[in-house]
Design a protein around this motif. Sequence first.
Motif, PDB file in Angstrom:
ATOM      1  N   GLU A  36       6.928   3.929  -1.253  1.00  0.00           N
ATOM      2  CA  GLU A  36       7.251   5.334  -1.812  1.00  0.00           C
ATOM      3  C   GLU A  36       6.972   5.728  -3.316  1.00  0.00           C
ATOM      4  OE1 GLU A  36      11.337   3.454  -3.121  1.00  0.00           O
ATOM      5  OE2 GLU A  36      10.832   1.663  -1.265  1.00  0.00           O
ATOM      6  N   GLY A  37       5.880   6.150  -2.817  1.00  0.00           N
ATOM      7  CA  GLY A  37       5.022   7.360  -4.026  1.00  0.00           C
ATOM      8  C   GLY A  37       3.827   5.987  -4.610  1.00  0.00           C
ATOM      9  N   LYS A  38       3.909   5.468  -4.544  1.00  0.00           N
ATOM     10  CA  LYS A  38       2.834   4.426  -5.119  1.00  0.00           C
ATOM     11  C   LYS A  38       1.633   4.668  -4.959  1.00  0.00           C
ATOM     12  CE  LYS A  38       5.678   0.590  -5.040  1.00  0.00           C
ATOM     13  NZ  LYS A  38       5.631  -0.693  -4.898  1.00  0.00           N
ATOM     14  N   ALA A  39       0.452   4.428  -5.611  1.00  0.00           N
ATOM     15  CA  ALA A  39      -1.002   4.843  -5.102  1.00  0.00           C
ATOM     16  C   ALA A  39      -1.894   3.890  -5.295  1.00  0.00           C
ATOM     17  CB  ALA A  39      -1.511   6.039  -5.946  1.00  0.00           C
ATOM     18  N   VAL A  40      -2.508   3.462  -4.827  1.00  0.00           N
ATOM     19  CA  VAL A  40      -3.005   2.628  -4.659  1.00  0.00           C
ATOM     20  C   VAL A  40      -5.147   2.888  -4.839  1.00  0.00           C
ATOM     21  CG1 VAL A  40      -2.318   0.934  -3.619  1.00  0.00           C
ATOM     22  CG2 VAL A  40      -3.538   2.591  -2.402  1.00  0.00           C
ATOM     23  N   LYS A  41      -6.419   3.225  -4.778  1.00  0.00           N
ATOM     24  CA  LYS A  41      -7.021   2.756  -4.543  1.00  0.00           C
ATOM     25  C   LYS A  41      -7.930   3.651  -3.901  1.00  0.00           C
ATOM     26  CE  LYS A  41     -12.298   3.247  -7.126  1.00  0.00           C
ATOM     27  NZ  LYS A  41     -12.639   1.392  -7.849  1.00  0.00           N
ATOM     28  N   SER A  42      -7.942   2.421  -2.239  1.00  0.00           N
ATOM     29  CA  SER A  42      -8.526   2.520  -0.998  1.00  0.00           C
ATOM     30  C   SER A  42      -7.140   1.813  -0.816  1.00  0.00           C
ATOM     31  CB  SER A  42      -9.342   1.916  -1.067  1.00  0.00           C
ATOM     32  OG  SER A  42      -9.474   0.815  -1.586  1.00  0.00           O
ATOM     33  N   LYS A  43      -7.686   1.578   0.896  1.00  0.00           N
ATOM     34  CA  LYS A  43      -7.054   1.051   1.966  1.00  0.00           C
ATOM     35  C   LYS A  43      -7.193  -0.544   1.573  1.00  0.00           C
ATOM     36  CE  LYS A  43      -6.316   2.831   6.616  1.00  0.00           C
ATOM     37  NZ  LYS A  43      -4.818   2.874   6.586  1.00  0.00           N
ATOM     38  N   ALA A  44      -8.337  -0.916   1.063  1.00  0.00           N
ATOM     39  CA  ALA A  44      -8.654  -2.574   0.547  1.00  0.00           C
ATOM     40  C   ALA A  44      -7.526  -3.091  -0.595  1.00  0.00           C
ATOM     41  CB  ALA A  44      -9.685  -2.548   0.767  1.00  0.00           C
ATOM     42  N   ALA A  45      -7.360  -1.682  -0.823  1.00  0.00           N
ATOM     43  CA  ALA A  45      -6.282  -2.020  -1.928  1.00  0.00           C
ATOM     44  C   ALA A  45      -4.991  -2.653  -1.704  1.00  0.00           C
ATOM     45  CB  ALA A  45      -6.668  -0.861  -3.240  1.00  0.00           C
ATOM     46  N   ILE A  46      -4.479  -2.332  -0.537  1.00  0.00           N
ATOM     47  CA  ILE A  46      -3.234  -2.716   0.084  1.00  0.00           C
ATOM     48  C   ILE A  46      -3.247  -4.014   0.513  1.00  0.00           C
ATOM     49  CG2 ILE A  46      -1.479  -2.206   1.819  1.00  0.00           C
ATOM     50  CD1 ILE A  46      -2.085   0.821   1.760  1.00  0.00           C
ATOM     51  N   ARG A  47      -2.605  -4.720  -0.281  1.00  0.00           N
ATOM     52  CA  ARG A  47      -2.554  -6.438   0.007  1.00  0.00           C
ATOM     53  C   ARG A  47      -1.307  -6.904  -0.589  1.00  0.00           C
ATOM     54  NH1 ARG A  47      -5.783  -4.018  -4.895  1.00  0.00           N
ATOM     55  NH2 ARG A  47      -6.052  -5.958  -6.388  1.00  0.00           N
ATOM     56  N   LYS A  48      -2.041  -8.324   0.049  1.00  0.00           N
ATOM     57  CA  LYS A  48      -0.993  -9.415  -0.832  1.00  0.00           C
ATOM     58  C   LYS A  48      -1.735 -10.036  -1.295  1.00  0.00           C
ATOM     59  CE  LYS A  48       1.380  -8.996   3.575  1.00  0.00           C
ATOM     60  NZ  LYS A  48       2.247  -9.688   4.790  1.00  0.00           N
ATOM     61  N   VAL A  49      -1.474 -10.212  -2.885  1.00  0.00           N
ATOM     62  CA  VAL A  49      -1.879 -11.337  -3.935  1.00  0.00           C
ATOM     63  C   VAL A  49      -0.801 -12.895  -4.356  1.00  0.00           C
ATOM     64  CG1 VAL A  49      -3.698 -11.641  -6.590  1.00  0.00           C
ATOM     65  CG2 VAL A  49      -3.503  -9.307  -4.700  1.00  0.00           C
ATOM     66  N   PRO A  50      -1.343 -13.737  -4.150  1.00  0.00           N
ATOM     67  CA  PRO A  50      -0.406 -15.053  -4.193  1.00  0.00           C
ATOM     68  C   PRO A  50       0.129 -15.122  -5.996  1.00  0.00           C
ATOM     69  CG  PRO A  50      -2.137 -15.603  -2.988  1.00  0.00           C
ATOM     70  CD  PRO A  50      -2.191 -14.448  -3.220  1.00  0.00           C
ATOM     71  N   VAL A  51       1.186 -15.663  -6.480  1.00  0.00           N
ATOM     72  CA  VAL A  51       1.706 -15.917  -8.087  1.00  0.00           C
ATOM     73  C   VAL A  51       1.058 -17.139  -8.394  1.00  0.00           C
ATOM     74  CG1 VAL A  51       3.402 -16.354  -9.002  1.00  0.00           C
ATOM     75  CG2 VAL A  51       3.544 -14.341  -7.528  1.00  0.00           C
ATOM     76  N   HIS A  52      -0.286 -17.083  -8.133  1.00  0.00           N
ATOM     77  CA  HIS A  52      -0.154 -17.989  -8.915  1.00  0.00           C
ATOM     78  C   HIS A  52       0.495 -19.516  -9.874  1.00  0.00           C
ATOM     79  CE1 HIS A  52      -3.169 -21.545 -11.585  1.00  0.00           C
ATOM     80  NE2 HIS A  52      -4.688 -20.200 -11.078  1.00  0.00           N
ATOM     81  N   ILE A 157     -10.504  -4.121  10.047  1.00  0.00           N
ATOM     82  CA  ILE A 157      -9.681  -3.483   9.776  1.00  0.00           C
ATOM     83  C   ILE A 157      -8.459  -3.256  10.608  1.00  0.00           C
ATOM     84  CG2 ILE A 157     -10.185  -1.139   8.409  1.00  0.00           C
ATOM     85  CD1 ILE A 157      -8.831  -2.400   6.006  1.00  0.00           C
ATOM     86  N   HIS A 158      -9.152  -2.256  11.432  1.00  0.00           N
ATOM     87  CA  HIS A 158      -8.164  -2.098  12.296  1.00  0.00           C
ATOM     88  C   HIS A 158      -7.210  -3.762  13.505  1.00  0.00           C
ATOM     89  CE1 HIS A 158      -9.229   2.198  10.968  1.00  0.00           C
ATOM     90  NE2 HIS A 158     -10.762   1.839  11.506  1.00  0.00           N
ATOM     91  N   TYR A 159      -8.477  -4.536  13.892  1.00  0.00           N
ATOM     92  CA  TYR A 159      -8.043  -5.525  14.072  1.00  0.00           C
ATOM     93  C   TYR A 159      -6.602  -6.550  13.417  1.00  0.00           C
ATOM     94  CZ  TYR A 159     -11.230  -3.636  17.666  1.00  0.00           C
ATOM     95  OH  TYR A 159     -12.117  -2.731  17.647  1.00  0.00           O
ATOM     96  N   ALA A 160      -7.107  -6.375  12.299  1.00  0.00           N
ATOM     97  CA  ALA A 160      -6.713  -7.637  11.241  1.00  0.00           C
ATOM     98  C   ALA A 160      -6.770  -6.856   9.960  1.00  0.00           C
ATOM     99  CB  ALA A 160      -7.327  -8.501  11.671  1.00  0.00           C
ATOM    100  N   PRO A 161      -5.470  -5.811  10.170  1.00  0.00           N
ATOM    101  CA  PRO A 161      -5.131  -5.257   8.250  1.00  0.00           C
ATOM    102  C   PRO A 161      -5.039  -6.581   7.572  1.00  0.00           C
ATOM    103  CG  PRO A 161      -3.581  -4.541   9.955  1.00  0.00           C
ATOM    104  CD  PRO A 161      -4.860  -5.659  10.355  1.00  0.00           C
ATOM    105  N   GLU A 162      -3.979  -7.418   7.909  1.00  0.00           N
ATOM    106  CA  GLU A 162      -4.099  -8.483   6.725  1.00  0.00           C
ATOM    107  C   GLU A 162      -4.947  -9.164   7.529  1.00  0.00           C
ATOM    108  OE1 GLU A 162      -0.902 -12.287   6.871  1.00  0.00           O
ATOM    109  OE2 GLU A 162       0.165  -9.903   5.990  1.00  0.00           O
ATOM    110  N   ARG A 163      -6.001  -9.332   6.132  1.00  0.00           N
ATOM    111  CA  ARG A 163      -7.457 -10.025   7.045  1.00  0.00           C
ATOM    112  C   ARG A 163      -6.654 -11.762   6.405  1.00  0.00           C
ATOM    113  NH1 ARG A 163      -9.405  -5.688   4.200  1.00  0.00           N
ATOM    114  NH2 ARG A 163      -9.238  -6.321   2.759  1.00  0.00           N
ATOM    115  N   TYR A 164      -6.243 -11.987   5.446  1.00  0.00           N
ATOM    116  CA  TYR A 164      -5.810 -13.640   5.060  1.00  0.00           C
ATOM    117  C   TYR A 164      -4.362 -13.396   4.848  1.00  0.00           C
ATOM    118  CZ  TYR A 164     -11.201 -13.714   4.573  1.00  0.00           C
ATOM    119  OH  TYR A 164     -12.655 -13.588   4.352  1.00  0.00           O
TER     120      TYR A 164
END
Length: 196
Positions: A36-52, A157-164
């Motif tokens: 929805e129009g949000k910007a990220v620095k690179s493809k690697a910047a698209i990620r899931k970061v757990p809530v500590h 990254i093409h085979y496993a875009p969600e690395r972890y």
Amino acid sequence: MIALFTGARCGEIAQLRAEDVREQDGIAYFSINDEEGKAVKSKAAIRKVPVHSRLDELGFKDYLKGLPNVWNETHRSGLLLPGIPAPSVRQRPHARLSKWFNEQYRDRFLGGFKAENKSFHTFRRNFIRNSLVSDASETHVLNMVGHQEGEFSTATIHYAPERYTPKQLYNELVKMDYPFLDFTALAAFWREIPKP
């Protein structure tokens, strides 16, 4: 607090919406994405970061409950931090968050930051350093902060875009804490953030 426990970039945090706090396999995480129009620095910047877990102890879940979960451009409702002024058309998303932080919180809570000429980005550097010093896996930390891990990562990254998975990342994330900081004074922090 989000920056301190995620290592996210200033612009990534400024664009987060309440709906970007999601859950997978019982682990809450921030979805840093270009939806929805949000910007990220690179493809690697698209990620899931757990809530500590420390954010939960400080009342993050209660804060979330008080937020509207519907995006509305006019009223900026749906943003995770709706009290931050919207950037102008020419500004990048991080510009207003950095200015807001400096004016509202840096001098009030972190007097040493101004004296040492530190900025919002200091939280990101501290997150990376403290994670690695806490013996968290370097590849997991790189993934959490949106850095590419090198040629192997780029090729696969093409085979496993969600690395972890969020659970794998969470297990590394909770190794890291800031034992030298007293968080009790910050527990009321979430209640001070203006909401629509």
